[in-house]
Scaffold this motif. Structure first.
Motif, mmCIF file in Angstrom:
data_model
loop_
_atom_site.group_PDB
_atom_site.id
_atom_site.type_symbol
_atom_site.label_atom_id
_atom_site.label_comp_id
_atom_site.label_asym_id
_atom_site.label_seq_id
_atom_site.Cartn_x
_atom_site.Cartn_y
_atom_site.Cartn_z
ATOM 1 N N SER A 54 4.631 4.940 -6.378
ATOM 2 C CA SER A 54 6.019 4.477 -6.335
ATOM 3 C C SER A 54 6.997 5.604 -6.635
ATOM 4 O O SER A 54 8.142 5.562 -6.195
ATOM 5 N N GLU A 79 -1.603 -8.753 -3.248
ATOM 6 C CA GLU A 79 -0.503 -8.342 -4.124
ATOM 7 C C GLU A 79 0.653 -7.762 -3.301
ATOM 8 O O GLU A 79 1.828 -8.048 -3.578
ATOM 9 N N PRO A 111 5.614 -0.538 -11.567
ATOM 10 C CA PRO A 111 5.136 -1.421 -10.493
ATOM 11 C C PRO A 111 4.697 -0.584 -9.280
ATOM 12 O O PRO A 111 5.474 0.196 -8.746
ATOM 13 N N TYR A 161 6.317 -2.973 -3.411
ATOM 14 C CA TYR A 161 7.216 -3.028 -4.565
ATOM 15 C C TYR A 161 8.476 -2.197 -4.335
ATOM 16 O O TYR A 161 9.575 -2.614 -4.697
ATOM 17 N N SER A 171 2.267 -0.216 -3.676
ATOM 18 C CA SER A 171 3.432 0.587 -4.050
ATOM 19 C C SER A 171 4.543 0.429 -3.024
ATOM 20 O O SER A 171 5.709 0.260 -3.377
ATOM 21 N N ALA A 192 4.410 -9.260 -3.058
ATOM 22 C CA ALA A 192 5.577 -8.420 -3.367
ATOM 23 C C ALA A 192 6.543 -8.334 -2.191
ATOM 24 O O ALA A 192 7.588 -7.707 -2.299
#
Length: 179
Positions: free
Chosen positions: A28, A82, A23, A57, A54, A86
């Motif tokens: 990340s 997105e 993710p 998440y 990133s 998140a």
């Protein structure tokens, strides 16, 4: 967020490192540990930048806070949406020149005592984390003829050059002009 070792797959004779399975992708790998030191990270992102996703998440996985400043657009970019989904707090900035977005993000970080993250997560630690993951790949497959990757901030290619053995490295510039 504990990340698995890189997955390497062969596609038509080309070896591909599948960090797209993580993710938020490769970023990340090095953004996740930042939340061990900082409960709140502020970032100024290009509208199409992957670091905003990133960061969101990684913040969610660690129970910490991510705030993203991005150029105001008529319709927010899919990556900004997105990041918001998140859990990142999103501030749209007008005018949306990256220098203005960065100035606003720096000011906000200072006023809230949050950590301001440099463009692309640029830091020696980030490059080191990428080099470590690349070293794992090097131990699996040895020396390569060529390494190709996308490059926005350049963090990825610098880490790959430290961790891999290859005859040639190629960075395909996306978005930001590399120096």
């Amino acid at each position: 967020m504990i990340l698995d070792a890189p997955v390497v797959e062969e596609h038509e004779g080309i070896l591909v490192v599948r960090d797209d399975l993580i993710p938020g992708g490769t970023k990340s790998r090095y953004l996740s540990p930042l939340f061990d030191s900082y409960p709140h990270i502020v970032y100024a992102s290009p509208a199409c930048g992957g670091a905003q996703v990133s960061l969101a998440y990684c913040a969610r996985a660690s129970g910490r806070q991510a705030t993203v400043f991005v150029a105001q657009r008529k319709q927010p970019h899919a990556r900004t949406l997105e990041a918001k989904a998140a859990g990142a707090h999103i501030f749209q900035v007008r005018p949306g020149y990256l220098t203005n977005v960065q100035a606003r993000a720096r000011g906000y970080a200072a006023s809230t005592e949050a950590h301001y993250m440099e463009f692309g997560g640029e830091s020696p630690e980030a490059i080191g984390v990428i080099a470590e993951a690349a070293g794992y790949v090097k131990n699996l497959i040895g020396e390569l003829d060529e390494v190709w990757c996308a490059a926005g901030s350049g963090v990825l290619i610098r880490g790959l050059r430290l961790g891999l053995e290859a005859k040639r490295f190629f960075a395909v510039q996306v978005g930001h002009r590399l120096n």
